[in-house]
Design an enzyme around this catalytic site. Structure first.
Site, short mmCIF file in Angstrom:
data_model
loop_
_atom_site.label_atom_id
_atom_site.label_comp_id
_atom_site.label_asym_id
_atom_site.label_seq_id
_atom_site.Cartn_x
_atom_site.Cartn_y
_atom_site.Cartn_z
N LYS A 298 37.60 16.85 -44.98
CA LYS A 298 36.31 16.18 -45.10
C LYS A 298 35.65 16.41 -46.47
O LYS A 298 36.09 17.26 -47.24
CB LYS A 298 35.38 16.65 -43.99
CG LYS A 298 36.00 16.48 -42.60
CD LYS A 298 36.58 15.09 -42.36
CE LYS A 298 37.06 14.92 -40.94
NZ LYS A 298 38.26 14.13 -40.78
C1 LIG Z 1 36.65 10.08 -37.15
C2 LIG Z 1 36.71 11.52 -36.74
N1 LIG Z 1 35.98 11.93 -35.69
C3 LIG Z 1 35.99 13.21 -35.29
C4 LIG Z 1 36.75 14.15 -35.92
C5 LIG Z 1 36.80 15.55 -35.39
O1 LIG Z 1 36.39 16.51 -36.31
P1 LIG Z 1 36.96 18.01 -36.22
O2 LIG Z 1 38.34 18.00 -36.74
O3 LIG Z 1 36.01 18.75 -37.11
O4 LIG Z 1 36.85 18.44 -34.82
C6 LIG Z 1 37.54 13.78 -37.02
C7 LIG Z 1 38.39 14.77 -37.70
O5 LIG Z 1 39.38 14.52 -38.32
C8 LIG Z 1 37.52 12.42 -37.44
O6 LIG Z 1 38.25 12.01 -38.47
#
Ligand SMILES: Cc1ncc(COP(=O)(O)O)c(C=O)c1O
Length: 412
Positions: A188
């Site tokens: 991110k």
């Molecule tokens: C579109 C989207 N939603 C939710 C998430 C979930 O985030 P996390 O990996 O921090 O749980 C991601 C992570 O890659 C994502 O790309």
């Protein structure tokens, strides 16, 4: 290197982290009388909500938990349907399932985000929310989606995991829906390895978010509130260590954005004249994250040949983010054999079925699209080809030349 923030981990993050470690106090709650307590999570919540132009924010341990907290906190639950794009990370759908609601898959359009027309078609009397996902740093068509939500009395939840820091017509993503969620995992914009946040302007929702993320407690508790917890929550708390790193990363956001936008503009201009080549539609070119450049080719065959020549894949084959590659969704593989929420007696709709080919517009676009990295190199996004945050203009020019050389063999 996975994402832009991770490439800039350095002295600033080290200093922030050491401050917490040397104080010896790692928990998010503490007394203001205690000099060891540095209140990093609290500061992060204040900073991000201020930048997002929101009233309330709760830091959590991942973007996935942020989504579950947001949905549950807004009251999405058994019997409800949530409309979600077929091109997204699995967490957008798994959070709906763990909120005990049903994901209803909808098409993406040339923005590679939710197609408002298909959202309208997918609304039923059971629809409770629309989940807009700002894929690859590009805000979804938020004006249209918010208008549909308001007109039909639905909630709009923004999954901004891939678009931290992006804005849409001058407003931060996450601030236009009823709640917005961010992720701070390694891919991110800014990162602490993992982490997340949920923001909202609604005080009642905030109190529910807070309670859900911390065993039912009310915001900023100072102890265990026996007798005053309105519901059963879980533990998705962020630690002081994570917040310390994120505070240092947050100060680098401007630098990250400037670099990504400069490199993306240069690479895009250098290949824009190729015949038959077009780009994904960007809803707000100034506001998007510019982490990736997505090209769309005239046919799947051409796209596959070019992707192969570049050592990468078309988006449809990239893995994680495409519904056709999510066997656990397609086959409704729930953690226990009862099949909840798909078999939930509160759900009054017809049996929900998912299958490859159910979103032909999405399939067509993703089979002709290639993601070029500007700052996110993620095999799950198919962005093996491209540049990284640290690359200077010479590397950008070299990659553009490489792309041209390969693409010219197939484009007339
Ligand atoms: C579109 C989207 N939603 C939710 C998430 C979930 O985030 P996390 O990996 O921090 O749980 C991601 C992570 O890659 C994502 O790309």
């Amino acid at each position: 290197m996975p994402g832009p923030g991770m490439e800039l981990i350095g002295e600033e993050e080290k200093r922030e982290l050491l401050e917490v470690l040397e104080s010896g106090y790692l928990f998010r709650y503490g007394s203001s009388d205690n000099p060891a307590f540095k209140a990093k999570v609290y500061q992060l919540e204040q900073e991000v909500t201020r930048l997002a132009g929101m009233r309330y924010g709760v830091a959590v341990n991942s973007g996935t938990s942020a989504l579950l907290v947001a949905l549950s906190g807004l009251g999405v639950g058994p019997g409800d349907e949530v409309i979600v794009p077929g091109y997204t990370f699995i967490a957008s759908m798994s959070s709906i399932i763990y909120a005990r609601a049903i994901p209803i898959l909808a098409e993406v359009d040339r923005t590679l985000n939710l197609d408002p027309e298909d959202v309208r078609r997918k609304i039923t009397p059971r629809t409770k929310a629309i989940m807009a996902v700002h894929m690859l740093g590009n805000p979804a068509r938020l004006d249209e989606l918010r208008a549909i939500a308001d007109e039909r009395g639905l909630l709009l939840v923004e999954d901004c995991a891939q678009a931290f820091g992006a804005s849409y017509k001058g407003r931060w993503v996450g601030s236009i829906g009823h709640a917005g969620t961010y992720s701070f995992n390694i891919f991110k914009t800014i990162t602490a390895g993992d982490g997340g946040m949920v923001v909202s302007n609604d005080e009642a929702a905030y109190r529910r978010f807070f309670g859900f993320h911390d065993q039912g407690h009310s915001p900023l508790r100072t102890g265990v509130e026996v007798g005053r917890r309105p519901f059963v929550g879980l533990d998705f708390r962020m630690t002081e260590l994570t917040a310390a790193v994120l505070l240092a990363q947050l100060r680098k956001l401007g630098q990250i954005q400037a670099r990504l936008h400069g490199n993306k503009r240069r690479l895009k201009q250098a290949i824009a004249d190729l015949p038959g080549l077009s780009f994904r539609e960007i809803t707000d070119p100034e506001g998007e994250c510019a982490t990736l450049l997505t090209v769309i080719l005239p046919t799947e065959e051409i796209a596959r040949k070019i992707a192969k020549g570049l050592g990468t894949k078309v988006v449809a084959d990239s893995g994680w983010h495409v519904y056709t590659n999510m066997e656990q969704i397609l086959e409704k593989r729930t953690i226990t054999p009862e099949g909840c929420p798909f078999t939930c007696p509160y759900y009054k709709g017809p049996e929900v079925k998912y299958s490859k080919g159910m979103l032909p517009q999405t399939d067509d676009l993703l089979s002709r699209a290639i993601n070029i990295s500007i700052g996110v190199s993620d095999p799950g996004l198919g962005s093996a080809f491209g540049v990284t945050m640290r690359d200077d203009v010479d590397v950008v020019d070299a990659r553009a030349a490489e792309f041209r050389k390969v693409a010219q063999q197939y484009l007339r």
